[in-house]
Scaffold this motif. Structure first.
Motif, mmCIF file in Angstrom:
data_model
loop_
_atom_site.group_PDB
_atom_site.id
_atom_site.type_symbol
_atom_site.label_atom_id
_atom_site.label_comp_id
_atom_site.label_asym_id
_atom_site.label_seq_id
_atom_site.Cartn_x
_atom_site.Cartn_y
_atom_site.Cartn_z
ATOM 1 N N SER A 23 8.456 91.957 79.105
ATOM 2 C CA SER A 23 8.694 90.990 80.177
ATOM 3 C C SER A 23 7.554 90.002 80.354
ATOM 4 O O SER A 23 7.785 88.825 80.659
ATOM 5 C CB SER A 23 8.936 91.731 81.496
ATOM 6 O OG SER A 23 10.068 92.564 81.407
ATOM 7 N N HIS A 24 6.307 90.455 80.170
ATOM 8 C CA HIS A 24 5.169 89.611 80.507
ATOM 9 C C HIS A 24 4.381 89.096 79.297
ATOM 10 O O HIS A 24 3.699 88.074 79.398
ATOM 11 C CB HIS A 24 4.233 90.364 81.444
ATOM 12 C CG HIS A 24 4.889 90.729 82.747
ATOM 13 N ND1 HIS A 24 5.168 89.795 83.716
ATOM 14 C CD2 HIS A 24 5.343 91.919 83.213
ATOM 15 C CE1 HIS A 24 5.762 90.391 84.739
ATOM 16 N NE2 HIS A 24 5.883 91.672 84.465
ATOM 17 N N LEU A 25 4.471 89.798 78.156
ATOM 18 C CA LEU A 25 3.741 89.353 76.968
ATOM 19 C C LEU A 25 4.667 88.840 75.881
ATOM 20 O O LEU A 25 4.199 88.446 74.812
ATOM 21 C CB LEU A 25 2.860 90.488 76.433
ATOM 22 C CG LEU A 25 1.825 91.055 77.413
ATOM 23 C CD1 LEU A 25 0.906 92.045 76.697
ATOM 24 C CD2 LEU A 25 0.997 89.956 78.076
ATOM 25 N N GLY A 26 5.971 88.863 76.133
ATOM 26 C CA GLY A 26 6.917 88.246 75.213
ATOM 27 C C GLY A 26 7.227 89.039 73.966
ATOM 28 O O GLY A 26 7.775 88.493 72.996
ATOM 29 N N GLY A 127 1.708 74.671 73.220
ATOM 30 C CA GLY A 127 2.226 75.717 74.098
ATOM 31 C C GLY A 127 3.480 75.278 74.819
ATOM 32 O O GLY A 127 3.661 74.093 75.129
ATOM 33 N N ASN A 128 4.339 76.254 75.081
ATOM 34 C CA ASN A 128 5.605 76.004 75.773
ATOM 35 C C ASN A 128 5.615 76.820 77.051
ATOM 36 O O ASN A 128 5.721 78.049 77.014
ATOM 37 C CB ASN A 128 6.764 76.401 74.867
ATOM 38 C CG ASN A 128 8.123 76.087 75.467
ATOM 39 O OD1 ASN A 128 8.253 75.887 76.676
ATOM 40 N ND2 ASN A 128 9.147 76.056 74.628
ATOM 41 N N PRO A 129 5.509 76.188 78.224
ATOM 42 C CA PRO A 129 5.422 76.936 79.474
ATOM 43 C C PRO A 129 6.663 77.757 79.796
ATOM 44 O O PRO A 129 6.611 78.627 80.669
ATOM 45 C CB PRO A 129 5.175 75.852 80.523
ATOM 46 C CG PRO A 129 5.670 74.591 79.910
ATOM 47 C CD PRO A 129 5.429 74.734 78.443
ATOM 48 N N SER A 130 7.766 77.510 79.109
ATOM 49 C CA SER A 130 8.979 78.289 79.355
ATOM 50 C C SER A 130 8.995 79.600 78.582
ATOM 51 O O SER A 130 9.884 80.431 78.790
ATOM 52 C CB SER A 130 10.226 77.465 79.008
ATOM 53 O OG SER A 130 10.307 77.232 77.613
ATOM 54 N N LEU A 131 8.020 79.803 77.697
ATOM 55 C CA LEU A 131 7.947 81.027 76.898
ATOM 56 C C LEU A 131 6.804 81.906 77.388
ATOM 57 O O LEU A 131 5.770 81.389 77.832
ATOM 58 C CB LEU A 131 7.725 80.691 75.423
ATOM 59 C CG LEU A 131 8.839 79.904 74.719
ATOM 60 C CD1 LEU A 131 8.425 79.584 73.290
ATOM 61 C CD2 LEU A 131 10.150 80.684 74.732
#
Length: 242
Positions: A23-26, A127-131
């Motif tokens: 959930s938090h580190l993808g 970087g992609n803030p949605s990921l």
């Protein structure tokens, strides 16, 4: 060629911990016969979580230190994790090693977030803030401590790993050694060359990082159960002797 495919940890609640990494580190997470396997898509290592451990309080003498997650934008990752309520150290350039920050997972295991580029060198718009973590993350390092670098060197060479980098941190009393299963050619043949370091943080595979503190007698973490090495025939062995 073999590859460093995982690290085994015995934890209190593998399912809850797997959800944190997902959930938090993808990371992706899948249940296995003896726990959960979490990691990023690609050839970097996974974390294998099995039950039987307990909440962990790290010590500077522990054999196992941390995982290092390499990624394009540490500031973005820091903002996301801080907004989610996690205690994350402020990103900073640590000597001539890298731009990084640190946190621990819910059971106390240490995590380093290490940017591909040094402070001030990151290209704009990365970087992609949605990921999660801004995307592009992988497990770049699994870090162990050693008081006998010659013994560690022999163990790594016996496994078929190559030395890629040596990074003295003399004012902190240690030296970092990075080993990997790879045929990659270093940009600079000097193992201590600073120019190699951002190159190293961009590798698709996981390196074994040895923090050498002369004379240290490491203690084995209760939850550390060894690194996992996958052979060419997809066979796995667990190595505890490095």
């Amino acid at each position: 060629m073999p590859r460093l495919s995982g690290i085994r940890l015995s934890v209190y609640d593998p399912e809850v911990l797997a959800d944190f990494y997902r959930s938090h580190l993808g990371m992706t997470a899948r249940e296995t016969a003896d726990g959960w396997r979490v990691g990023y898509e690609g050839i970097d290592a996974d974390i294998l979580l099995r039950s039987g451990g307990a909440a962990y309080s790290p010590a500077r003498s522990d054999r196992y230190w941390k995982i290092g997650i390499t990624l394009p934008n540490v500031d973005m990752a820091f903002d996301q994790l801080s907004a989610a309520g996690f205690d994350v150290s402020k990103p900073h350039q640590f000597r001539d090693i890298g731009y990084m920050c640190h946190l621990s997972d819910p059971e106390g295991f240490q995590i380093e977030l290490l940017q591909h580029e040094f402070e001030g060198k990151r290209p704009p718009g990365v970087g992609n803030p949605s990921l999660p973590l801004g995307g592009g993350a992988r497990i770049g390092q699994i870090t162990l401590r050693s008081g006998d670098i010659d013994a560690s060197r022999r163990s790594c060479e016996d496994l078929g790993m190559r030395l890629l980098s040596v990074q003295p941190v003399t004012d902190f009393g240690f030296t970092l050694y990075f080993w990997a299963f790879t045929d990659d050619i270093l940009p600079d043949p000097d193992f201590e060359a600073i120019e190699n370091r951002n190159w190293l943080w961009k590798r698709a595979y996981t390196t074994l990082e040895i923090q050498h503190v002369d004379g240290l007698t490491p203690t084995r973490n209760p939850g550390y159960a060894g690194i996992v090495i996958e052979g060419p025939a997809n066979t796995e062995t667990v190595e505890n002797s490095i």
